[in-house]
Design a protein around this motif. Structure first.
Motif, PDB file in Angstrom:
ATOM      1  N   UNK A 148      19.291  78.428  26.605  1.00  0.00           N
ATOM      2  CA  UNK A 148      18.248  78.300  25.909  1.00  0.00           C
ATOM      3  C   UNK A 148      18.991  77.548  24.253  1.00  0.00           C
ATOM      4  N   UNK A 149      19.948  77.016  23.798  1.00  0.00           N
ATOM      5  CA  UNK A 149      20.180  77.126  23.272  1.00  0.00           C
ATOM      6  C   UNK A 149      20.110  75.018  23.109  1.00  0.00           C
ATOM      7  N   UNK A 150      20.724  74.533  24.496  1.00  0.00           N
ATOM      8  CA  UNK A 150      20.927  73.291  24.953  1.00  0.00           C
ATOM      9  C   UNK A 150      20.161  72.314  24.038  1.00  0.00           C
ATOM     10  N   UNK A 151      18.909  72.780  24.155  1.00  0.00           N
ATOM     11  CA  UNK A 151      17.778  71.757  23.767  1.00  0.00           C
ATOM     12  C   UNK A 151      17.814  71.445  22.144  1.00  0.00           C
ATOM     13  N   UNK A 152      18.541  72.878  21.132  1.00  0.00           N
ATOM     14  CA  UNK A 152      19.048  72.375  19.965  1.00  0.00           C
ATOM     15  C   UNK A 152      19.827  71.305  19.773  1.00  0.00           C
ATOM     16  N   UNK A 153      21.131  72.202  20.215  1.00  0.00           N
ATOM     17  CA  UNK A 153      22.180  71.837  20.258  1.00  0.00           C
ATOM     18  C   UNK A 153      22.770  70.663  20.228  1.00  0.00           C
ATOM     19  N   UNK A 154      22.770  70.343  22.442  1.00  0.00           N
ATOM     20  CA  UNK A 154      23.120  69.981  23.098  1.00  0.00           C
ATOM     21  C   UNK A 154      23.846  70.507  23.682  1.00  0.00           C
ATOM     22  N   UNK A 155      24.701  69.403  25.026  1.00  0.00           N
ATOM     23  CA  UNK A 155      26.040  70.415  25.120  1.00  0.00           C
ATOM     24  C   UNK A 155      27.250  69.984  24.320  1.00  0.00           C
ATOM     25  N   UNK A 156      27.335  71.257  23.654  1.00  0.00           N
ATOM     26  CA  UNK A 156      28.650  70.390  22.489  1.00  0.00           C
ATOM     27  C   UNK A 156      29.169  72.219  22.757  1.00  0.00           C
ATOM     28  N   UNK A 157      30.819  72.181  22.033  1.00  0.00           N
ATOM     29  CA  UNK A 157      31.698  72.860  21.463  1.00  0.00           C
ATOM     30  C   UNK A 157      30.600  74.152  21.098  1.00  0.00           C
ATOM     31  N   UNK A 158      30.643  73.228  20.476  1.00  0.00           N
ATOM     32  CA  UNK A 158      29.285  74.969  19.650  1.00  0.00           C
ATOM     33  C   UNK A 158      28.808  75.490  20.038  1.00  0.00           C
ATOM     34  N   UNK A 159      27.776  74.983  21.356  1.00  0.00           N
ATOM     35  CA  UNK A 159      26.918  75.594  21.934  1.00  0.00           C
ATOM     36  C   UNK A 159      27.240  76.856  23.473  1.00  0.00           C
ATOM     37  N   UNK A 177      14.258  70.715  31.523  1.00  0.00           N
ATOM     38  CA  UNK A 177      13.865  69.540  31.317  1.00  0.00           C
ATOM     39  C   UNK A 177      14.845  68.772  30.295  1.00  0.00           C
ATOM     40  N   UNK A 178      14.834  69.251  29.175  1.00  0.00           N
ATOM     41  CA  UNK A 178      15.638  68.962  28.115  1.00  0.00           C
ATOM     42  C   UNK A 178      16.509  69.243  27.767  1.00  0.00           C
ATOM     43  N   UNK A 179      17.662  70.349  28.643  1.00  0.00           N
ATOM     44  CA  UNK A 179      19.016  70.166  28.981  1.00  0.00           C
ATOM     45  C   UNK A 179      19.400  69.487  29.652  1.00  0.00           C
ATOM     46  N   UNK A 180      18.526  68.414  30.941  1.00  0.00           N
ATOM     47  CA  UNK A 180      18.585  67.508  31.767  1.00  0.00           C
ATOM     48  C   UNK A 180      18.848  66.082  30.865  1.00  0.00           C
ATOM     49  N   UNK A 181      17.711  66.054  29.580  1.00  0.00           N
ATOM     50  CA  UNK A 181      17.882  64.935  28.714  1.00  0.00           C
ATOM     51  C   UNK A 181      19.137  65.073  27.769  1.00  0.00           C
ATOM     52  N   UNK A 182      19.328  66.314  27.312  1.00  0.00           N
ATOM     53  CA  UNK A 182      20.869  66.278  26.469  1.00  0.00           C
ATOM     54  C   UNK A 182      21.884  66.050  27.386  1.00  0.00           C
ATOM     55  N   UNK A 183      22.302  65.905  29.167  1.00  0.00           N
ATOM     56  CA  UNK A 183      23.136  65.692  29.137  1.00  0.00           C
ATOM     57  C   UNK A 183      23.659  64.396  30.208  1.00  0.00           C
ATOM     58  N   UNK A 184      21.831  63.420  30.346  1.00  0.00           N
ATOM     59  CA  UNK A 184      21.753  62.309  30.090  1.00  0.00           C
ATOM     60  C   UNK A 184      22.516  61.551  29.039  1.00  0.00           C
ATOM     61  N   UNK A 185      22.122  62.076  27.751  1.00  0.00           N
ATOM     62  CA  UNK A 185      22.571  61.103  26.410  1.00  0.00           C
ATOM     63  C   UNK A 185      23.984  61.898  26.191  1.00  0.00           C
ATOM     64  N   UNK A 186      24.682  62.510  27.015  1.00  0.00           N
ATOM     65  CA  UNK A 186      26.041  63.194  26.679  1.00  0.00           C
ATOM     66  C   UNK A 186      27.079  62.288  27.668  1.00  0.00           C
ATOM     67  N   UNK A 187      26.313  61.931  29.248  1.00  0.00           N
ATOM     68  CA  UNK A 187      26.851  61.072  29.873  1.00  0.00           C
ATOM     69  C   UNK A 187      26.792  59.661  29.948  1.00  0.00           C
ATOM     70  N   UNK A 188      26.061  59.259  29.006  1.00  0.00           N
ATOM     71  CA  UNK A 188      25.348  58.145  29.083  1.00  0.00           C
ATOM     72  C   UNK A 188      26.881  57.292  27.618  1.00  0.00           C
ATOM     73  N   UNK A 231      11.644  60.409  35.283  1.00  0.00           N
ATOM     74  CA  UNK A 231      10.985  61.299  35.437  1.00  0.00           C
ATOM     75  C   UNK A 231      11.099  62.136  33.945  1.00  0.00           C
ATOM     76  N   UNK A 232      12.648  61.625  33.043  1.00  0.00           N
ATOM     77  CA  UNK A 232      11.998  61.986  31.877  1.00  0.00           C
ATOM     78  C   UNK A 232      11.575  61.534  30.740  1.00  0.00           C
TER      79      UNK A 232
END
Length: 236
Positions: A25-36, A107-118, A168-169
């Protein structure tokens, strides 16, 4: 976690699942971060020591857990699908569409993951994650190759899947209908390449290549069943 406690694979897996569920629920706002991750560990009420075992690299391992959980869901779905009436190219396209359907709720979690892995520092992790998806699909569809084709199939599908995710994104069509058309076109492009390869094998020059330099490819084998962390093996 106390000194007397010995974590098991099952307990770590349970922690991973609980933390991932709390994090989404928080990934869309804070991303895949250590804080999350830290917030999710607290909200899930899991042992911090076990959480460190489950996610030793922090947020990036949390993102990978999300990706692999979706791959596991895809494998389970494909086991129940009746694909007998489909051509093989249609089965691959269907598997890609299913994988995106599974991820659609996040979907937003996937978008955040794509940005992280880029990011360069995590590009290798992203490549391995996509390769894992391609391997999941080929394995579920009954691929039995044990030579260089094991690699080329997964390499090609990794490229196709990556492009489909990016499309798809950005797809706002009803039910992501345009994405399915894009998947079909990409698979058709790959099939054209396969036709060229088949023609080359029937060509005298192609046969000459396979009898000469191409023989080196014949020694490449897929990773063994022993689970060694190696890219493959060479048959002498």
């Amino acid at each position: 976690m106390t000194d007397e406690q010995t974590p098991t694979a099952d307990s770590v897996a349970q922690v991973r699942q609980a933390v991932l569920s709390a994090a989404l629920p928080n990934v869309a706002f804070d991303g895949w971060t250590d804080r999350t991750l830290a917030d999710a560990v607290r909200h899930a009420g899991v042992d911090p020591g076990l959480a460190r075992l489950a996610f030793p690299r922090g947020g990036v391992d949390l993102a990978l857990a999300f990706h692999h959980a979706n791959d596991e869901a895809l494998a389970a779905r494909l086991e129940t699908e009746d694909l007998a009436e489909m051509r093989f190219s249609e089965r691959i396209a269907h598997a890609i569409a299913l994988r995106l359907e599974i991820a659609a709720a996040e979907r937003e979690a996937v978008r955040r993951a794509a940005a992280l892995f880029a990011l360069p520092i995590h590009a290798a992790d992203g490549a391995r994650a996509v390769w894992h998806t391609a391997d999941t699909i080929w394995t579920a569809l009954g691929d039995r190759s044990d030579d260089v084709n094991w690699y080329t199939k997964r390499m090609t599908l990794s490229a196709v899947y990556s492009s489909c995710v990016l499309y798809w994104l950005g797809d706002d069509s009803p039910g992501h209908a345009d994405t399915r058309g894009f998947i079909d076109r990409r698979i058709a492009d790959v099939m054209q390449v396969e036709k060229v390869k088949a023609a080359m094998r029937d060509n005298p020059l192609g046969r000459a290549f396979m009898a000469g330099p191409g023989r080196l490819l014949g020694g490449i084998r897929a990773p063994g069943a022993g689970g060694a962390d190696l890219p493959g093996r060479w048959r002498h």
